[in-house]
Design a protein around this motif. Structure first.
Motif, mmCIF file in Angstrom:
data_model
loop_
_atom_site.group_PDB
_atom_site.id
_atom_site.type_symbol
_atom_site.label_atom_id
_atom_site.label_comp_id
_atom_site.label_asym_id
_atom_site.label_seq_id
_atom_site.Cartn_x
_atom_site.Cartn_y
_atom_site.Cartn_z
ATOM 1 N N LEU A 203 47.012 -53.270 -21.579
ATOM 2 C CA LEU A 203 46.826 -52.894 -20.185
ATOM 3 C C LEU A 203 45.372 -52.851 -19.728
ATOM 4 C CD1 LEU A 203 49.438 -50.015 -19.816
ATOM 5 C CD2 LEU A 203 49.335 -52.072 -18.409
ATOM 6 N N SER A 204 44.456 -52.506 -20.613
ATOM 7 C CA SER A 204 43.155 -51.994 -20.190
ATOM 8 C C SER A 204 42.037 -53.024 -20.205
ATOM 9 C CB SER A 204 42.752 -50.825 -21.088
ATOM 10 O OG SER A 204 43.777 -49.862 -21.118
ATOM 11 N N ASP A 205 41.078 -52.813 -19.292
ATOM 12 C CA ASP A 205 39.822 -53.557 -19.342
ATOM 13 C C ASP A 205 38.964 -53.042 -20.500
ATOM 14 O OD1 ASP A 205 40.285 -55.079 -16.922
ATOM 15 O OD2 ASP A 205 39.944 -53.208 -15.841
ATOM 16 N N ARG A 206 38.945 -51.712 -20.640
ATOM 17 C CA ARG A 206 38.237 -51.084 -21.762
ATOM 18 C C ARG A 206 39.063 -49.913 -22.279
ATOM 19 N NH1 ARG A 206 32.201 -49.564 -20.394
ATOM 20 N NH2 ARG A 206 33.058 -49.021 -18.345
ATOM 21 N N ALA A 212 39.189 -35.956 -32.509
ATOM 22 C CA ALA A 212 38.651 -34.600 -32.662
ATOM 23 C C ALA A 212 37.642 -34.242 -31.577
ATOM 24 C CB ALA A 212 38.019 -34.446 -34.045
ATOM 25 N N GLY A 213 37.940 -34.632 -30.343
ATOM 26 C CA GLY A 213 37.123 -34.207 -29.210
ATOM 27 C C GLY A 213 35.902 -35.048 -28.926
ATOM 28 N N VAL A 214 35.741 -36.183 -29.609
ATOM 29 C CA VAL A 214 34.615 -37.075 -29.330
ATOM 30 C C VAL A 214 35.140 -38.497 -29.134
ATOM 31 C CG1 VAL A 214 32.998 -35.661 -30.660
ATOM 32 C CG2 VAL A 214 34.145 -37.591 -31.753
ATOM 33 N N ILE A 215 34.355 -39.312 -28.425
ATOM 34 C CA ILE A 215 34.700 -40.720 -28.251
ATOM 35 C C ILE A 215 34.072 -41.508 -29.393
ATOM 36 C CG2 ILE A 215 34.425 -42.754 -26.787
ATOM 37 C CD1 ILE A 215 34.587 -40.947 -24.362
ATOM 38 N N GLU A 216 34.922 -42.089 -30.210
ATOM 39 C CA GLU A 216 34.451 -42.870 -31.349
ATOM 40 C C GLU A 216 33.976 -44.260 -30.917
ATOM 41 O OE1 GLU A 216 34.516 -42.276 -34.766
ATOM 42 O OE2 GLU A 216 35.422 -40.277 -34.798
ATOM 43 N N GLN A 217 34.647 -44.847 -29.909
ATOM 44 C CA GLN A 217 34.257 -46.167 -29.424
ATOM 45 C C GLN A 217 34.816 -46.353 -28.023
ATOM 46 O OE1 GLN A 217 34.964 -49.320 -32.209
ATOM 47 N NE2 GLN A 217 34.106 -50.921 -30.915
ATOM 48 N N PHE A 218 34.031 -47.014 -27.168
ATOM 49 C CA PHE A 218 34.464 -47.325 -25.809
ATOM 50 C C PHE A 218 34.065 -48.767 -25.529
ATOM 51 C CE2 PHE A 218 33.707 -46.627 -21.014
ATOM 52 C CZ PHE A 218 35.024 -46.934 -20.720
ATOM 53 N N ALA A 219 35.056 -49.649 -25.492
ATOM 54 C CA ALA A 219 34.772 -51.080 -25.405
ATOM 55 C C ALA A 219 36.022 -51.830 -24.998
ATOM 56 C CB ALA A 219 34.268 -51.587 -26.760
ATOM 57 N N GLN A 225 38.846 -54.562 -31.727
ATOM 58 C CA GLN A 225 39.564 -55.215 -32.822
ATOM 59 C C GLN A 225 38.620 -55.990 -33.742
ATOM 60 O OE1 GLN A 225 42.471 -57.171 -30.129
ATOM 61 N NE2 GLN A 225 44.033 -56.303 -31.470
ATOM 62 N N GLU A 226 37.621 -56.632 -33.159
ATOM 63 C CA GLU A 226 36.714 -57.462 -33.958
ATOM 64 C C GLU A 226 35.583 -56.657 -34.588
ATOM 65 O OE1 GLU A 226 35.394 -60.464 -31.286
ATOM 66 O OE2 GLU A 226 37.436 -61.201 -30.891
ATOM 67 N N ARG A 227 35.137 -55.583 -33.889
ATOM 68 C CA ARG A 227 33.978 -54.828 -34.372
ATOM 69 C C ARG A 227 34.209 -53.321 -34.253
ATOM 70 N NH1 ARG A 227 32.270 -59.264 -31.747
ATOM 71 N NH2 ARG A 227 32.272 -58.224 -29.725
ATOM 72 N N PRO A 228 35.142 -52.763 -35.015
ATOM 73 C CA PRO A 228 35.324 -51.301 -34.989
ATOM 74 C C PRO A 228 34.051 -50.600 -35.441
ATOM 75 C CG PRO A 228 36.535 -52.285 -36.818
ATOM 76 C CD PRO A 228 36.039 -53.415 -35.985
#
Length: 239
Positions: A203-206, A212-219, A225-228
């Motif tokens: 669904l998403s653009d990003r 645990a209350g933090v954003i680990e990745q926003f992309a 998928q290619e660069r966790p």
């Protein structure tokens, strides 16, 4: 409407639900908040909506600080998991409800409300079902009504809290496509909470992945998928 979250923290008792979270969402963007139960995604959505307030940090809609503005004054549309429709009202009256309770000076005329309802029924592909009651609809149709009601007052921001969680897999897939098509057609900035990776990526653009209350990745989904960017993200998207 762009949305900016700056250093937002929220605790429930001794439990830190969000820890200095920052997030910038572009005007017209479709963003998913993805993560396991207890990761903070619904708390973040509720703070953006004004249903909860942050202990620290700010939320901006465009250049306006709305951190302490009540939900009723934020100009958002909200779609819940369990529809929250009025069972004693027809589909048309459910969709029109938010328009009819506006103060007299800003309330549209009856003719304009009726026209808006018909426009929304067409948008969510329920043309001709305005006289039915929620109990006469399928789960997928009820969620379409909930979406139409959320869009009735032409919000600049649409928030969705696991809106497909009560539906079976086939209906979920159908509604994913319908929701993305509607969002693209009207261009409303949208934030979607889910714990379903496939749903978020489709669904998403990003995607913002919380843990645990933090954003680990926003992309964008492909980048994740290619660069966790962390061991948690790598494990979460592969499970």
């Amino acid at each position: 409407m762009a949305i900016t979250v700056e250093n937002v923290s929220k605790e429930f008792g001794a439990y830190p639900a969000l820890r200095s979270v920052s997030l910038s969402i572009l005007d017209g963007e479709f963003v998913a908040l993805l993560g396991p139960s207890g990761s903070g995604k619904t708390t973040l959505l509720r703070i953006i909506a004004g249903l909860d307030y942050a202990d620290q940090g700010q939320v901006y809609f465009g250049s306006q600080d709305v951190s302490r503005v009540p939900a009723s004054e934020r100009g958002i549309g909200f779609v819940f998991q369990h529809y929250a429709l009025f069972g004693h009202m027809t589909v048309a009256k459910n969709i029109a409800f938010g328009l009819k309770v506006m103060n007299r000076r800003s309330r549209p005329s009856k003719a304009d409300i009726d026209a808006r309802v018909e426009e929304l029924l067409d948008l969510v592909q329920l043309t001709g079902l305005g006289t039915r009651y929620p109990a006469q609809l399928s789960g997928g149709q009820r969620q379409r009504v909930a979406l139409a009601r959320a869009l009735a007052r032409q919000p600049e921001i649409l928030l969705l809290d696991e809106p497909f969680g009560a539906l079976d897999a086939k209906v979920r897939r159908e509604l994913r496509g319908a929701l993305r098509d509607i969002q693209r057609r009207i261009g409303v900035t949208s934030i979607f909470v889910t714990h379903d990776r496939d749903e978020a990526f489709a669904l998403s653009d990003r995607v913002a992945i919380l843990n645990a209350g933090v954003i680990e990745q926003f992309a964008p989904p492909a980048d994740i998928q290619e660069r966790p960017q962390s061991a948690f993200v790598r494990t979460f998207i592969s499970d």
